[in-house]
Design a protein around this motif. Structure first.
Motif, mmCIF file in Angstrom:
data_model
loop_
_atom_site.group_PDB
_atom_site.id
_atom_site.type_symbol
_atom_site.label_atom_id
_atom_site.label_comp_id
_atom_site.label_asym_id
_atom_site.label_seq_id
_atom_site.Cartn_x
_atom_site.Cartn_y
_atom_site.Cartn_z
ATOM 1 N N VAL A 47 -19.197 29.626 18.346
ATOM 2 C CA VAL A 47 -17.800 29.656 18.779
ATOM 3 C C VAL A 47 -17.599 28.540 19.812
ATOM 4 N N GLY A 48 -16.495 27.816 19.679
ATOM 5 C CA GLY A 48 -16.155 26.742 20.611
ATOM 6 C C GLY A 48 -16.494 25.355 20.109
ATOM 7 N N GLN A 49 -17.335 25.248 19.069
ATOM 8 C CA GLN A 49 -17.684 23.933 18.544
ATOM 9 C C GLN A 49 -16.514 23.326 17.785
ATOM 10 N N GLN A 50 -16.370 22.009 17.923
ATOM 11 C CA GLN A 50 -15.383 21.309 17.118
ATOM 12 C C GLN A 50 -16.068 20.938 15.801
ATOM 13 N N VAL A 51 -15.415 21.245 14.697
ATOM 14 C CA VAL A 51 -15.993 21.005 13.377
ATOM 15 C C VAL A 51 -14.969 20.354 12.453
ATOM 16 N N ARG A 52 -15.510 19.698 11.426
ATOM 17 C CA ARG A 52 -14.687 19.193 10.326
ATOM 18 C C ARG A 52 -15.194 19.903 9.084
ATOM 19 N N VAL A 53 -14.298 20.569 8.373
ATOM 20 C CA VAL A 53 -14.683 21.364 7.207
ATOM 21 C C VAL A 53 -14.089 20.726 5.958
ATOM 22 N N GLU A 54 -14.956 20.417 5.005
ATOM 23 C CA GLU A 54 -14.504 19.942 3.703
ATOM 24 C C GLU A 54 -14.381 21.182 2.823
ATOM 25 N N HIS A 55 -13.210 21.348 2.217
ATOM 26 C CA HIS A 55 -12.965 22.599 1.485
ATOM 27 C C HIS A 55 -12.080 22.373 0.277
ATOM 28 N N ASP A 56 -11.999 23.426 -0.539
ATOM 29 C CA ASP A 56 -11.104 23.405 -1.691
ATOM 30 C C ASP A 56 -9.668 23.262 -1.206
ATOM 31 N N GLU A 57 -8.882 22.534 -1.943
ATOM 32 C CA GLU A 57 -7.468 22.402 -1.597
ATOM 33 C C GLU A 57 -6.728 23.717 -1.795
ATOM 34 N N LYS A 58 -7.215 24.522 -2.720
ATOM 35 C CA LYS A 58 -6.580 25.808 -3.015
ATOM 36 C C LYS A 58 -6.917 26.811 -1.914
ATOM 37 N N MET A 59 -5.892 27.407 -1.318
ATOM 38 C CA MET A 59 -6.083 28.416 -0.283
ATOM 39 C C MET A 59 -5.308 29.668 -0.659
ATOM 40 N N THR A 60 -5.747 30.801 -0.117
ATOM 41 C CA THR A 60 -5.025 32.050 -0.351
ATOM 42 C C THR A 60 -3.723 32.034 0.440
ATOM 43 N N ARG A 61 -2.833 32.925 0.115
ATOM 44 C CA ARG A 61 -1.570 33.046 0.845
ATOM 45 C C ARG A 61 -1.673 34.055 1.981
ATOM 46 N N SER A 62 -2.860 34.545 2.254
ATOM 47 C CA SER A 62 -3.042 35.523 3.327
ATOM 48 C C SER A 62 -2.847 34.851 4.688
ATOM 49 N N LEU A 63 -2.749 35.658 5.722
ATOM 50 C CA LEU A 63 -2.666 35.154 7.095
ATOM 51 C C LEU A 63 -3.901 35.615 7.852
ATOM 52 N N PRO A 64 -4.715 34.733 8.337
ATOM 53 C CA PRO A 64 -4.678 33.294 8.096
ATOM 54 C C PRO A 64 -5.120 32.965 6.668
ATOM 55 N N PRO A 65 -4.749 31.778 6.182
ATOM 56 C CA PRO A 65 -5.172 31.399 4.840
ATOM 57 C C PRO A 65 -6.694 31.306 4.763
ATOM 58 N N GLN A 66 -7.228 31.432 3.555
ATOM 59 C CA GLN A 66 -8.669 31.377 3.348
ATOM 60 C C GLN A 66 -8.993 30.362 2.267
ATOM 61 N N ALA A 67 -10.173 29.735 2.398
ATOM 62 C CA ALA A 67 -10.628 28.743 1.428
ATOM 63 C C ALA A 67 -12.150 28.765 1.400
ATOM 64 N N THR A 68 -12.723 28.093 0.397
ATOM 65 C CA THR A 68 -14.167 27.977 0.292
ATOM 66 C C THR A 68 -14.610 26.654 0.908
ATOM 67 N N ALA A 69 -15.527 26.722 1.864
ATOM 68 C CA ALA A 69 -16.051 25.516 2.504
ATOM 69 C C ALA A 69 -17.180 24.939 1.674
ATOM 70 N N HIS A 70 -17.198 23.612 1.539
ATOM 71 C CA HIS A 70 -18.279 22.950 0.826
ATOM 72 C C HIS A 70 -19.173 22.188 1.779
ATOM 73 N N ARG A 71 -18.633 21.828 2.933
ATOM 74 C CA ARG A 71 -19.410 21.105 3.938
ATOM 75 C C ARG A 71 -18.794 21.358 5.297
ATOM 76 N N ILE A 72 -19.648 21.610 6.298
ATOM 77 C CA ILE A 72 -19.199 21.826 7.660
ATOM 78 C C ILE A 72 -19.962 20.863 8.555
ATOM 79 N N ASP A 73 -19.238 19.952 9.214
ATOM 80 C CA ASP A 73 -19.853 18.989 10.120
ATOM 81 C C ASP A 73 -19.463 19.329 11.553
ATOM 82 N N VAL A 74 -20.468 19.473 12.421
ATOM 83 C CA VAL A 74 -20.208 19.689 13.851
ATOM 84 C C VAL A 74 -19.921 18.313 14.449
ATOM 85 N N LEU A 75 -18.809 18.216 15.168
ATOM 86 C CA LEU A 75 -18.414 16.925 15.768
ATOM 87 C C LEU A 75 -18.877 16.801 17.207
#
Length: 75
Positions: A47-75
């Protein structure tokens, strides 16, 4: 694929919630799921790390939206 950059505000074994800032409300940001556990050579997520997440463009309509991550880079 698209990317989202923000801060980890919630973390569980197979999902994280990433929001634009650390003072995020419970419905802010995007919940990212991943199917495989993180590799041992990857930076542990916290918690607290800044990250860049590469993910599917398709997201759910839920709140908050959800998606599948393919890559997570800690910045």
């Amino acid at each position: 694929m698209v990317t989202f950059t923000g801060y980890i505000v919630e973390i569980e074994p197979t999902r994280i919630r990433v929001a634009p800032n650390l003072d995020a409300e419970p419905f802010d940001g995007i919940v990212f799921h991943w199917e495989e556990p993180l590799r041992e050579d990857e930076t542990p997520l916290a918690v607290g790390q800044q990250v860049r997440v590469e993910h599917d463009e398709k997201m759910t309509r839920s709140l908050p939206p959800q998606a599948t991550a393919h890559r997570i880079d800690v910045l």
